[in-house]
Design a protein around this motif. Structure first.
Motif, PDB file in Angstrom:
ATOM      1  N   LEU A  50       0.834  -1.204   0.000  1.00 41.68           N
ATOM      2  CA  LEU A  50       0.000   0.000   0.000  1.00 41.68           C
ATOM      3  C   LEU A  50       0.869   1.254   0.000  1.00 41.68           C
ATOM      4  N   LEU A  51       1.946   1.256   0.796  1.00 40.22           N
ATOM      5  CA  LEU A  51       2.873   2.390   0.772  1.00 40.22           C
ATOM      6  C   LEU A  51       3.494   2.552  -0.606  1.00 40.22           C
ATOM      7  N   GLN A  52       3.923   1.441  -1.168  1.00 44.03           N
ATOM      8  CA  GLN A  52       4.593   1.481  -2.473  1.00 44.03           C
ATOM      9  C   GLN A  52       3.634   1.953  -3.558  1.00 44.03           C
ATOM     10  N   ARG A  53       2.416   1.466  -3.541  1.00 46.99           N
ATOM     11  CA  ARG A  53       1.460   1.848  -4.580  1.00 46.99           C
ATOM     12  C   ARG A  53       1.071   3.313  -4.434  1.00 46.99           C
ATOM     13  N   ALA A  54       0.919   3.807  -3.203  1.00 48.22           N
ATOM     14  CA  ALA A  54       0.609   5.230  -2.986  1.00 48.22           C
ATOM     15  C   ALA A  54       1.746   6.112  -3.483  1.00 48.22           C
ATOM     16  N   HIS A  55       2.979   5.614  -3.369  1.00 46.56           N
ATOM     17  CA  HIS A  55       4.140   6.357  -3.846  1.00 46.56           C
ATOM     18  C   HIS A  55       4.194   6.371  -5.369  1.00 46.56           C
ATOM     19  N   LEU A  56       3.899   5.218  -5.993  1.00 50.81           N
ATOM     20  CA  LEU A  56       4.038   5.094  -7.446  1.00 50.81           C
ATOM     21  C   LEU A  56       2.836   5.643  -8.210  1.00 50.81           C
ATOM     22  N   SER A  57       1.637   5.534  -7.621  1.00 52.42           N
ATOM     23  CA  SER A  57       0.403   5.893  -8.353  1.00 52.42           C
ATOM     24  C   SER A  57      -0.526   6.683  -7.445  1.00 52.42           C
ATOM     25  N   SER A  58      -0.006   7.744  -6.856  1.00 56.05           N
ATOM     26  CA  SER A  58      -0.725   8.438  -5.781  1.00 56.05           C
ATOM     27  C   SER A  58      -2.104   8.941  -6.185  1.00 56.05           C
ATOM     28  N   SER A  59      -2.260   9.475  -7.392  1.00 53.45           N
ATOM     29  CA  SER A  59      -3.522  10.094  -7.775  1.00 53.45           C
ATOM     30  C   SER A  59      -4.451   9.148  -8.537  1.00 53.45           C
ATOM     31  N   ARG A  60      -3.976   7.953  -8.839  1.00 49.73           N
ATOM     32  CA  ARG A  60      -4.794   7.009  -9.597  1.00 49.73           C
ATOM     33  C   ARG A  60      -5.933   6.480  -8.731  1.00 49.73           C
ATOM     34  N   MET A  61      -7.110   6.258  -9.349  1.00 46.28           N
ATOM     35  CA  MET A  61      -8.257   5.754  -8.611  1.00 46.28           C
ATOM     36  C   MET A  61      -7.982   4.345  -8.082  1.00 46.28           C
ATOM     37  N   ALA A  62      -8.134   4.173  -6.772  1.00 47.39           N
ATOM     38  CA  ALA A  62      -7.932   2.870  -6.143  1.00 47.39           C
ATOM     39  C   ALA A  62      -9.251   2.168  -5.869  1.00 47.39           C
ATOM     40  N   ALA A 112      -5.509  -1.136   7.144  1.00 49.16           N
ATOM     41  CA  ALA A 112      -4.895  -0.716   8.405  1.00 49.16           C
ATOM     42  C   ALA A 112      -4.149  -1.891   9.035  1.00 49.16           C
ATOM     43  N   CYS A 113      -4.760  -3.069   8.960  1.00 48.69           N
ATOM     44  CA  CYS A 113      -4.103  -4.277   9.494  1.00 48.69           C
ATOM     45  C   CYS A 113      -2.830  -4.592   8.724  1.00 48.69           C
ATOM     46  N   LEU A 114      -2.824  -4.347   7.417  1.00 43.87           N
ATOM     47  CA  LEU A 114      -1.613  -4.546   6.624  1.00 43.87           C
ATOM     48  C   LEU A 114      -0.503  -3.624   7.130  1.00 43.87           C
ATOM     49  N   HIS A 115      -0.838  -2.383   7.419  1.00 51.43           N
ATOM     50  CA  HIS A 115       0.166  -1.430   7.912  1.00 51.43           C
ATOM     51  C   HIS A 115       0.721  -1.849   9.269  1.00 51.43           C
ATOM     52  N   ILE A 125       4.591   1.511  11.637  1.00 50.16           N
ATOM     53  CA  ILE A 125       4.127   1.018  10.345  1.00 50.16           C
ATOM     54  C   ILE A 125       5.135   0.004   9.801  1.00 50.16           C
ATOM     55  N   GLN A 126       4.634  -1.077   9.242  1.00 50.04           N
ATOM     56  CA  GLN A 126       5.501  -2.117   8.688  1.00 50.04           C
ATOM     57  C   GLN A 126       5.867  -1.744   7.251  1.00 50.04           C
ATOM     58  N   GLU A 127       7.062  -1.217   7.073  1.00 46.86           N
ATOM     59  CA  GLU A 127       7.468  -0.751   5.748  1.00 46.86           C
ATOM     60  C   GLU A 127       7.889  -1.884   4.833  1.00 46.86           C
ATOM     61  N   GLU A 128       8.246  -3.026   5.413  1.00 43.70           N
ATOM     62  CA  GLU A 128       8.588  -4.197   4.615  1.00 43.70           C
ATOM     63  C   GLU A 128       7.863  -5.415   5.178  1.00 43.70           C
ATOM     64  N   TRP A 129       7.552  -6.356   4.281  1.00 47.10           N
ATOM     65  CA  TRP A 129       6.892  -7.599   4.687  1.00 47.10           C
ATOM     66  C   TRP A 129       7.767  -8.781   4.300  1.00 47.10           C
ATOM     67  N   ALA A 172       2.274 -13.477   2.225  1.00 52.50           N
ATOM     68  CA  ALA A 172       2.582 -12.432   1.249  1.00 52.50           C
ATOM     69  C   ALA A 172       3.058 -13.054  -0.061  1.00 52.50           C
ATOM     70  N   GLU A 173       3.880 -14.093   0.023  1.00 55.24           N
ATOM     71  CA  GLU A 173       4.350 -14.766  -1.192  1.00 55.24           C
ATOM     72  C   GLU A 173       3.197 -15.421  -1.936  1.00 55.24           C
ATOM     73  N   ASN A 174       2.275 -16.048  -1.223  1.00 60.66           N
ATOM     74  CA  ASN A 174       1.110 -16.662  -1.868  1.00 60.66           C
ATOM     75  C   ASN A 174       0.333 -15.637  -2.676  1.00 60.66           C
TER      76      ASN A 174
END
Length: 477
Positions: A7-19, A70-73, A133-137, A162-164
């Motif tokens: 979620l952090l990575q996607r917000a960084h890469l595609s911040s304004s794109r509709m989620a 939120a649970c992912l974070h 916040i968990q920045e890496e999984w 996460a791998e699955n």
């Protein structure tokens, strides 16, 4: 290897794109991320922390997604509870999972009896506190836990890492392709792997999700006509209902719409052919909770010439048929790949998931001379009703708990609407109204698992070792 927080990575890469869009509301990936962080702070105020096992019971709406993200974070393990289950069934899963917290949609709070309940209203009104916040999984981190019934009738909690989820998302993308304009219409329940996997694909791809709170054929047909969605997941019964609406209104489907992924059991060839008249490409898939959604999917280029097939394995996976010596020979389907669960939780935690490196599915199928998978049956005893898996042993177990019932046997019988529905046969100890038995079942089973007929018989078919022969019950329908 670790993954960046998706979620952090996607917000960084595609911040304004509709989620996400829901009714008239819309959120970008940046807005989803900030909202999820606020909810994470609120959950932390209740003591939720990294590695907490958190059960969630909710209907499909945006706040459910905010809480999941939120649970992912925070780094929680999410136990996804099925809102259609009875109090008894939910209590079993809560006890088996040993969930520390139970997050409950206020509309469903009466279904849960637990001292660990936190309602969505309580979460919403809580004052956020600081959290890490968990920045890496880690690859092996358990993201979700979903309960699936086993042949014993006792549901098993399946770990999905996460791998699955990542391998499932990437392999699907390699099969059907992705673009920045893609929007997936989600009418599948979010607690189910079919719905949850759409959210995982959204984060990995940067793809928008158009969420409906439930399946409605009229609304789905409108979405297909408007051209605002490009993909959709269906089962046989929902596909047929959408086609009926399109037929009724003599409607056309927007050329923007690309593909339907169809699972939940074999799709009638007639449905696929009807969909083709509207320019809808229906791709049959095969997968299960233990494989975090798809394992095989029919590629668009092969859809017309391989109607009825579930396709070939996705790029990272392997499929073989036990005992098959040549193409066309049916046997148990075995699966290997990074999408296969590492194991179960609770009382089934010691159960071996893979034998000789392969997941033994219990499903029957065959590979043709080009390696395309055709699923013959969804396990010998399994009832697939409207895309929902129902094991006869679950229903038999409930019936046998009634003192008037000596023996019980359940099988599937054909249904034009649902594909199959449960039918029960009982040997009685004493006379009882069958409506009373049905009411007894209703207290302990989800509505879709209720027997649609109960018949009394003198005896049930059994083999020499006294094992119930459910296949012979089907001849009685």
């Amino acid at each position: 290897m670790n993954y960046p927080n998706w979620l952090l990575q996607r917000a960084h890469l595609s911040s304004s794109r509709m989620a996400l869009s829901y009714e008239e509301q819309e959120w970008s990936f940046s807005e989803m991320n900030s909202t999820a962080q606020k909810y994470a702070g609120k959950l932390a105020a209740f003591g939720v922390e990294r590695d907490s096992r958190v059960a969630i019971l909710s209907k499909s709406h945006p706040e459910f997604i905010f809480i999941m993200y939120a649970c992912l974070h925070i780094g929680c393990e999410m136990v996804m509870l099925n809102e259609r289950l009875s109090k008894v069934e939910l209590a079993y899963q809560l006890e088996d999972s040993k969930s520390r917290f139970v997050l409950v949609d206020d509309k469903l709070v009466e279904k849960i009896e637990s001292p660990h309940v936190i309602t969505f209203t309580s979460i919403r009104s809580a004052k956020p506190v600081e959290f890490e916040i968990q920045e890496e999984w880690e690859q092996g981190r358990t993201i979700s836990i979903m309960y699936t019934s086993g042949t014993t009738g006792n549901p098993k909690g399946v770990r999905q890492t996460a791998e699955n989820h990542f391998s499932s998302s990437i392999s699907s993308a390699l099969n059907i392709g992705i673009s920045a304009e893609d929007v997936w219409l989600c009418v599948m329940p979010l607690f189910h792997i079919s719905g949850f996997s759409i959210l995982m694909r959204s984060l990995v791809y940067g793809m928008g999700v158009r969420l409906h709170d439930k399946f409605d054929a009229q609304q789905c047909a409108k979405e297909l006509q408007k051209g605002t969605v490009t993909h959709m997941s269906v089962v046989g019964v929902t596909l047929e209902r959408i086609l009926n609406v399109l037929d009724e209104h003599k409607a056309s489907v927007s050329p923007n719409f690309k593909t339907m992924l169809a699972g939940g059991g074999p799709i009638p060839v007639a449905y696929i052919q009807r969909a083709e008249t509207y320019g809808i490409s229906v791709l049959q898939t095969y997968g299960m909770t233990e494989t975090s959604s798809q394992t095989t999917t029919l590629q668009p280029a092969d859809a017309a010439r391989k109607i009825g097939s579930s396709g070939k394995p996705l790029f990272l996976y392997q499929v073989k048929i036990e005992g098959a010596q040549k193409p066309g020979e049916a046997g148990e389907i075995h699966i290997r790949g990074p999408q296969v669960t590492p194991g179960y939780i609770g009382r089934h935690s010691g159960l071996l998931v893979q034998e000789d490196g392969w997941l033994h599915t219990g499903d029957i199928g065959y590979l043709d001379d080009e390696g395309f998978l055709f699923v013959v049956d969804r396990r010998s005893d399994l009832i697939v009703s409207g895309g929902e898996n129902i094991y006869p042993a679950e229903i038999e177990k409930v019936l046998l708990n009634h003192p008037a019932v000596r023996e019980a046997g359940v099988c599937g019988k054909p249904s034009e609407q649902w594909g199959e529905v449960p039918a029960a046969y009982v040997v009685l100890n004493e006379e009882i109204e069958l409506d009373v038995l049905l009411a007894f079942c209703r207290e302990q089973l989800a509505s879709y698992k209720l027997p649609k007929s109960i018949k009394t018989v003198e005896s049930l078919p059994r083999n020499a070792s006294n094992k119930l022969l459910r296949r012979e019950l089907k001849a009685w329908n």
